[in-house]
Design a protein around this motif. Sequence first.
Motif, short mmCIF file in Angstrom:
data_model
loop_
_atom_site.label_atom_id
_atom_site.label_comp_id
_atom_site.label_asym_id
_atom_site.label_seq_id
_atom_site.Cartn_x
_atom_site.Cartn_y
_atom_site.Cartn_z
N UNK A 1 0.83 -1.21 0.00
CA UNK A 1 0.00 0.00 0.00
C UNK A 1 0.86 1.26 0.00
N UNK A 2 1.88 1.26 0.86
CA UNK A 2 2.76 2.43 0.97
C UNK A 2 3.50 2.68 -0.33
N UNK A 3 4.03 1.61 -0.93
CA UNK A 3 4.77 1.76 -2.18
C UNK A 3 3.86 2.27 -3.29
N UNK A 4 2.63 1.76 -3.35
CA UNK A 4 1.70 2.21 -4.38
C UNK A 4 1.28 3.65 -4.16
N UNK A 5 1.14 4.04 -2.90
CA UNK A 5 0.81 5.44 -2.60
C UNK A 5 1.89 6.37 -3.11
N UNK A 6 3.15 6.00 -2.85
CA UNK A 6 4.27 6.83 -3.32
C UNK A 6 4.34 6.82 -4.84
N UNK A 7 4.12 5.67 -5.45
CA UNK A 7 4.13 5.58 -6.91
C UNK A 7 3.04 6.45 -7.52
N UNK A 8 1.84 6.43 -6.93
CA UNK A 8 0.75 7.27 -7.43
C UNK A 8 1.13 8.75 -7.34
#
Length: 201
Positions: free
Chosen positions: A33-40
């Motif tokens: 979740x954290x990685x996808x949030x940063x990617x977004x």
Amino acid sequence: GNSAFNEFGGVNAENYVKENKLTSMQKLQFAKDAAQAVADLHATLFVHKDLRPNNFLVVDGVVKLNDFNRGNFLRWNVTDGSPCGSNPKRCYRLTSPEECRKDTENSLPTEKADVFQLGNFFYFLVTELKYPFGWFADFAYVPAMKHMPKIMKPKHHVLYQAMEYSRDPAIIAIREAMRKCHRSHPKHRASAQEVADDLAY
């Protein structure tokens, strides 16, 4: 997406991890979740620049990114198609090597500085309250020189045994993602989206 702006409710991830005994699979989901949030966020060419555990929110079991007051949009060199980076504000125990450098070609941090900090969050998730480059209560901004050697050449030789020698597939996935985040040279560091994809299961 997983990026939240002034979202009400939930609890910051630092407190959530301290107060709840997470399973390894929950930790893996939080890392993803954290990685996808940063990617977004990076997809909008915005750099957060302050990815501490208390700047992630846990809302209905989902990790979301919050607190964008230190961030800025990434400047772009239209001549050679490369990011220009942004001026680092400070060097402290959670920042990337390039944020601590003052006189090299890599002194201006790009979105890859966020990726390095994301690796710190992964370490926090697995070890619960510990940090790879020294622990100081309340996120005190300690003098940069105290952590400079470790930050400039992160090798993870002090990994907790439970993380280094774990046979748990979820912990192994987080550990390897963290190592990709903590590569010293930003050009060799994975993107946030690559990390999120690696953590997908």
